[in-house]
Write an enzyme that holds these catalytic residues in place. Structure first.
Site: not given
Length: 405
Positions: A191, A400, A405
């Protein structure tokens, strides 16, 4: 919003020989723990597997080198910055953080394994990490698994922890793990980040073999968006604090220990899917009747990856033809007349065509459930496999689109 059972364990068992500490290094966010150190007893065995992405991050490159040189004593984990696609400068910055921790802990630099997760292509603020190492070291404690689970998160909305305790004969064994990941998940090894420890005494070579098998049955059977990260790593630690040494699979304690570890790994893997970016549904894709396991896995992943299948589930639209199209696109030789498909208990396809008695209303009712199983029988043999995935929603795109930001 995470889906279904995301509860923490009733008890998070400390693992003798493992201590965890966290700190706020301000790597990307102003007021959250984003730096983690895991200290490992010198008698422990450590195994790790890493991403197959050919653009692997600098810490992955360094980890691969260090774990071949020594028995790791410290894991150094930062979130907020992946230190991937950063070239020689990124490698040197990762190395500098390892050197700084090694000096403070009085170990060799190769005894430190680095891990990073976050935004790709940005310079690692190594000076911030180094400046806050002492804080993380001062925080070290066997009980800090939950704190570390929070500290390794990026877009995760929940901390992912699993813990088990078993009694085998007169010996008590403990197993605890944490993971992170919510997007860029089709790991192709493990993962994004996963750390599991046990106090069992497992020989290093056997531990490596176990990790590969455990990952194949858990982290290698999940998909959120079909992308493989540059930073995927999974680490398994056996501290040798309990029981006699287990050298091979014939040891009477091997199978109970393996099953307990498997339970931890599967729980951590499915928590990642339940926390998939923007997910509103948890979907199990179970394929039976395959000629072999690989055939089943190929079909399951083809369905789990399909944006058309995933968006249909988001909308509760019983467009079952999308599932058949994904099955047929798996690169597996099939006979259409042998293929059956169910949504939970509802048969939607029999012998390659519409199931008798099926209605779109019934299909839509099933697809509105928060947890759904797609069962596909290929009618070719006895093999089975299972992949876990989620739907694809508007929120996935929003998350996404704004990730940097």
């Amino acid at each position: 919003m995470a889906v279904g059972d995301i509860s923490l364990p009733t008890t998070i068992h400390p693992i003798s020989g493992v201590r965890l500490g966290v700190a706020k290094a301000h790597i990307r966010y102003a007021d959250r723990h984003d730096l983690t150190i895991i200290e490992i007893d010198k008698n422990a065995a450590v195994a790790a597997i890493t991403t197959q992405n050919q653009f692997c991050a600098a810490p992955v490159q360094l980890l691969r080198k260090h774990i071949q040189q020594s028995s790791p004593r410290y894991l150094l984990i930062n979130t907020g910055n992946a230190n991937a696609a950063t070239g020689t400068d990124g490698y040197q910055r990762a190395l500098a953080t390892c050197q700084a921790l090694a000096e403070r802990a009085s170990v060799a630099v190769s005894d430190v394994l680095p891990y990073s997760t976050g935004v790709i292509g940005e310079t690692l603020p190594s000076e911030k990490i180094i400046a806050h190492l002492d804080m993380a070291l001062a925080d070290l404690a066997e009980s800090h698994w939950l704190q570390a689970a929070h500290a390794i998160c990026t877009t995760d909305t929940i901390a992912k922890v699993a813990s088990e305790r078993i009694l085998v004969g007169d010996t008590v064994y403990h197993f605890t793990g944490i993971s992170k990941g919510a997007g860029m998940i089709r790991p192709n090894m493990a993962t994004m980040l996963g750390f599991v420890a046990t106090d069992a005494n497992i020989a290093p070579q056997l531990l490596n073999t176990m990790l590969k098998r455990l990952a194949d049955e858990s982290f290698n059977r999940i998909s959120i968006d079909g992308d493989t990260s540059t930073n995927d790593c999974c680490t398994l630690i056996a501290t040798a604090q309990s029981g006699t040494i287990i050298n091979d699979e014939n040891h009477p304690h091997y199978q109970p220990i393996y099953e307990a570890l498997r339970k931890v790994f599967v729980r951590l893997a499915t928590l990642i899917v339940r926390d998939g970016e923007g997910a509103s549904k948890f979907i199990t894709v179970k394929v039976t009747g395959g000629a072999d396991t690989q055939q089943c896995a190929d079909v399951a992943y083809s369905v789990a990856h399909s944006p058309l299948v995933k968006t249909a589930f988001f909308a509760s639209d019983p467009n079952w033809g999308r599932i058949l199209a994904a099955v047929g696109n798996a690169g597996v030789a099939l006979q259409q007349s042998r293929v059956d498909v169910w949504l939970d208990e509802v048969a939607i396809c029999q012998r390659g065509g519409l199931a008798v008695g099926y209605s779109e209303q019934t299909g839509a009712e099933v697809m509105r459930r928060p947890e759904i199983t797609i069962h596909i029988n290929l009618g070719q043999g006895e093999a089975t496999d299972t992949v876990y995935t989620c739907d694809l929603s508007y929120d996935y795109v929003k998350i996404n689109a704004d990730y940097r930001s």
